[in-house]
Design an enzyme around this catalytic site. Structure first.
Site, PDB file in Angstrom:
ATOM      1  N   ARG A   1       6.599-101.295  18.790  1.00 24.84           N
ATOM      2  CA  ARG A   1       6.259-102.680  18.475  1.00 24.84           C
ATOM      3  C   ARG A   1       7.458-103.347  17.800  1.00 24.84           C
ATOM      4  O   ARG A   1       8.223-102.691  17.080  1.00 24.84           O
ATOM      5  CB  ARG A   1       5.048-102.760  17.529  1.00 24.84           C
ATOM      6  CG  ARG A   1       3.715-102.421  18.197  1.00 24.84           C
ATOM      7  CD  ARG A   1       3.283-103.487  19.219  1.00 24.84           C
ATOM      8  NE  ARG A   1       2.039-103.146  19.883  1.00 24.84           N
ATOM      9  CZ  ARG A   1       1.933-102.543  21.073  1.00 24.84           C
ATOM     10  NH1 ARG A   1       3.028-102.217  21.740  1.00 24.84           N
ATOM     11  NH2 ARG A   1       0.753-102.298  21.608  1.00 24.84           N
TER      12      ARG A   1
ATOM     13  N   HIS B   1       8.815-106.425  27.328  1.00 19.92           N
ATOM     14  CA  HIS B   1       7.595-105.662  27.046  1.00 19.92           C
ATOM     15  C   HIS B   1       6.944-105.137  28.349  1.00 19.92           C
ATOM     16  O   HIS B   1       5.794-105.448  28.662  1.00 19.92           O
ATOM     17  CB  HIS B   1       6.588-106.504  26.243  1.00 19.92           C
ATOM     18  CG  HIS B   1       5.586-105.654  25.510  1.00 19.92           C
ATOM     19  ND1 HIS B   1       5.027-106.020  24.309  1.00 19.92           N
ATOM     20  CD2 HIS B   1       5.032-104.446  25.821  1.00 19.92           C
ATOM     21  CE1 HIS B   1       4.171-105.085  23.910  1.00 19.92           C
ATOM     22  NE2 HIS B   1       4.158-104.118  24.820  1.00 19.92           N
TER      23      HIS B   1
HETATM   24  P1  NDP Z   1      -1.041 -92.049  19.354  1.00 14.31           P
HETATM   25  O1  NDP Z   1      -1.982 -92.611  18.345  1.00 14.31           O
HETATM   26  O2  NDP Z   1      -1.530 -91.020  20.302  1.00 14.31           O
HETATM   27  O3  NDP Z   1       0.208 -91.416  18.600  1.00 14.31           O
HETATM   28  C1  NDP Z   1       0.786 -91.977  17.459  1.00 14.31           C
HETATM   29  C2  NDP Z   1       1.751 -90.968  16.840  1.00 14.31           C
HETATM   30  O4  NDP Z   1       2.402 -91.577  15.735  1.00 14.31           O
HETATM   31  C3  NDP Z   1       1.022 -89.719  16.301  1.00 14.31           C
HETATM   32  O5  NDP Z   1       1.818 -88.590  16.532  1.00 14.31           O
HETATM   33  C4  NDP Z   1       0.949 -90.005  14.799  1.00 14.31           C
HETATM   34  O6  NDP Z   1       0.926 -88.853  13.971  1.00 14.31           O
HETATM   35  C5  NDP Z   1       2.263 -90.747  14.593  1.00 14.31           C
HETATM   36  N1  NDP Z   1       2.211 -91.538  13.351  1.00 14.31           N
HETATM   37  C6  NDP Z   1       1.327 -92.516  13.019  1.00 14.31           C
HETATM   38  N2  NDP Z   1       1.588 -92.995  11.785  1.00 14.31           N
HETATM   39  C7  NDP Z   1       2.665 -92.283  11.330  1.00 14.31           C
HETATM   40  C8  NDP Z   1       3.398 -92.271  10.120  1.00 14.31           C
HETATM   41  N3  NDP Z   1       3.087 -93.093   9.123  1.00 14.31           N
HETATM   42  N4  NDP Z   1       4.409 -91.395   9.993  1.00 14.31           N
HETATM   43  C9  NDP Z   1       4.724 -90.543  10.994  1.00 14.31           C
HETATM   44  N5  NDP Z   1       4.059 -90.490  12.178  1.00 14.31           N
HETATM   45  C10 NDP Z   1       3.050 -91.355  12.339  1.00 14.31           C
HETATM   46  O7  NDP Z   1      -0.422 -93.304  20.115  1.00 14.31           O
HETATM   47  P2  NDP Z   1       0.158 -93.374  21.608  1.00 14.31           P
HETATM   48  O8  NDP Z   1       1.115 -92.254  21.782  1.00 14.31           O
HETATM   49  O9  NDP Z   1      -0.940 -93.519  22.585  1.00 14.31           O
HETATM   50  O10 NDP Z   1       0.928 -94.785  21.554  1.00 14.31           O
HETATM   51  C11 NDP Z   1       1.963 -95.000  20.619  1.00 14.31           C
HETATM   52  C12 NDP Z   1       2.393 -96.467  20.582  1.00 14.31           C
HETATM   53  O11 NDP Z   1       3.182 -96.776  21.717  1.00 14.31           O
HETATM   54  C13 NDP Z   1       1.252 -97.482  20.643  1.00 14.31           C
HETATM   55  O12 NDP Z   1       0.643 -97.661  19.382  1.00 14.31           O
HETATM   56  C14 NDP Z   1       1.968 -98.724  21.111  1.00 14.31           C
HETATM   57  O13 NDP Z   1       2.421 -99.463  19.982  1.00 14.31           O
HETATM   58  C15 NDP Z   1       3.174 -98.199  21.882  1.00 14.31           C
HETATM   59  N6  NDP Z   1       3.093 -98.513  23.326  1.00 14.31           N
HETATM   60  C16 NDP Z   1       4.000 -99.396  23.842  1.00 14.31           C
HETATM   61  C17 NDP Z   1       3.959 -99.732  25.182  1.00 14.31           C
HETATM   62  C18 NDP Z   1       4.981-100.633  25.785  1.00 14.31           C
HETATM   63  O14 NDP Z   1       4.860-101.004  26.955  1.00 14.31           O
HETATM   64  N7  NDP Z   1       6.034-101.000  25.082  1.00 14.31           N
HETATM   65  C19 NDP Z   1       2.926 -99.174  26.068  1.00 14.31           C
HETATM   66  C20 NDP Z   1       2.040 -98.225  25.432  1.00 14.31           C
HETATM   67  C21 NDP Z   1       2.121 -97.929  24.097  1.00 14.31           C
HETATM   68  P3  NDP Z   1      -0.258 -87.742  14.080  1.00 14.31           P
HETATM   69  O15 NDP Z   1      -0.018 -87.058  15.403  1.00 14.31           O
HETATM   70  O16 NDP Z   1      -0.014 -86.869  12.933  1.00 14.31           O
HETATM   71  O17 NDP Z   1      -1.550 -88.508  14.033  1.00 14.31           O
END
Ligand code: NDP
Length: 309
Positions: free
Chosen positions: A224, A272
């Site tokens: 983001r 995006h």
């Molecule tokens: P998930 O919720 O499956 O994964 C999020 C990951 O981030 C998890 O490993 C989580 O840790 C980690 N995380 C969250 N908060 C923290 C923190 N404070 N410190 C360290 N690690 C953290 O999400 P997705 O993989 O499905 O998607 C990720 C993001 O990708 C979406 O939220 C979106 O913003 C972006 N996206 C962008 C797209 C684009 O076209 N540009 C398309 C699709 C997604 P833990 O495993 O421990 O919970």
């Protein structure tokens, strides 16, 4: 009962076709053309206008139209008693892997340098590092991050990840928590941000983060726009701390015409498009959640509003 799609500014026919392909009897309405607000029990949303969701008193489930949910969690008028779900989808993972691999390889094999040479008819080969010496750090080892990490590992990069909770990922080194962040960053020649946007991760791509990476590291932000402190990126690129950046997401989208990113020689940007939800592959889980919401059964891919993702 009806399902409502809120997708302002986008075409919805592909979603309607995909959902009807699975359940032709489903009543689907597209906001703002809603017959009876009290009959809507399931909302499928992207960039919903503020104050809208609470106008549907019988909602049983709110689903994001993508993997991210910050547009829903940031909406102070969202009815918090209604469960929230998001999409976890193989095509979304695959699309992201294609995008990140393209960006990584384009940087690693110095295509921008050779493109510039070609315009000047120059013939100046440069040495290349061995792929196994190049460290790629994936911030966010979630559904998408792990998939992307495995693809990069599969072609020979040294991949490591960072997540919030200490859960192992087979065959990959994954560090967790704030205290491990400096160690995670120190190993990265290329940093890929795939974090959800939460109060903890907002502005995480900042001067301190860049200073901890390998000198001349490359940044790919596909998460983001609000993860990135834009002035810090410009300063890091100008000083040579970072060698370049590939950006797909921005604080303001579309990126304003006067924005310095457009013409920066070290920035490649895309509008995006890193991975766009494919209704044909995602419709099945939407229908499944619609049925579960009707039956009061546990929902798939439920979002934990307290952790913000
Ligand atoms: P998930 O919720 O499956 O994964 C999020 C990951 O981030 C998890 O490993 C989580 O840790 C980690 N995380 C969250 N908060 C923290 C923190 N404070 N410190 C360290 N690690 C953290 O999400 P997705 O993989 O499905 O998607 C990720 C993001 O990708 C979406 O939220 C979106 O913003 C972006 N996206 C962008 C797209 C684009 O076209 N540009 C398309 C699709 C997604 P833990 O495993 O421990 O919970």
């Amino acid at each position: 009962m009806s399902m409502m799609i809120i997708y302002p500014g986008f075409k919805t026919q592909a979603w309607i076709d995909a959902l009807h392909g699975i359940d032709p009897s489903l009543k689907i309405e597209v906001w703002p053309e809603i017959e009876d607000n009290s009959a809507v029990e399931f909302a499928l949303c992207w960039n919903q206008p503020p104050d809208l969701l609470r106008q549907f008193p019988n909602l049983k489930c709110i689903s994001s139209l993508g993997a991210g949910v910050n547009h829903l969690l940031d909406d102070p008028t969202r009815p918090t008693s209604v469960p929230l779900v998001r999409l976890v989808d193989r095509d979304l993972q695959q699309g992201m892997a294609e995008y990140v691999l393209t960006g990584v390889l384009e940087h690693f094999r110095q295509f921008r340098y050779y493109r510039a040479q070609q315009s000047n008819k120059e013939w100046r080969p440069r040495p290349n590092r061995h792929i196994s010496e190049v460290g790629i750090g994936i911030m966010g080892m979630g559904q998408i991050g792990e998939f992307v990490g495995r693809k990069l590992q599969g072609i020979g990069f040294r991949v490591h990840g960072w997540r919030r909770t200490p859960q192992p990922v087979e065959g990959m080194e994954v560090l967790s928590g704030q205290s491990a962040l400096p160690d995670f960053l120190r190993r990265a020649d290329i940093l890929v941000c795939l974090l959800p946007l939460t109060p903890e991760t907002e502005n995480i791509l900042n001067a301190r983060t860049f200073a901890a990476l390998q000198p001349g590291a490359y940044l790919i932000n596909v998460a983001r726009g609000r993860h990135l402190v834009e002035e810090d990126l410009l300063a890091a690129l100008d000083s040579g701390r970072l060698s370049g950046a590939l950006l797909d997401v921005f604080r303001e989208e579309p990126l304003p015409e006067q924005h310095p990113f457009w013409s920066h020689a070290k920035i490649m940007l895309t509008p995006h498009v890193a991975s766009v939800t494919n209704p044909r592959s995602a419709a099945q889980q939407v229908i499944e959640n619609y049925r579960r919401a009707q039956q009061g059964a546990p929902l798939l891919n439920r979002v934990d509003a307290s952790s913000g993702y």
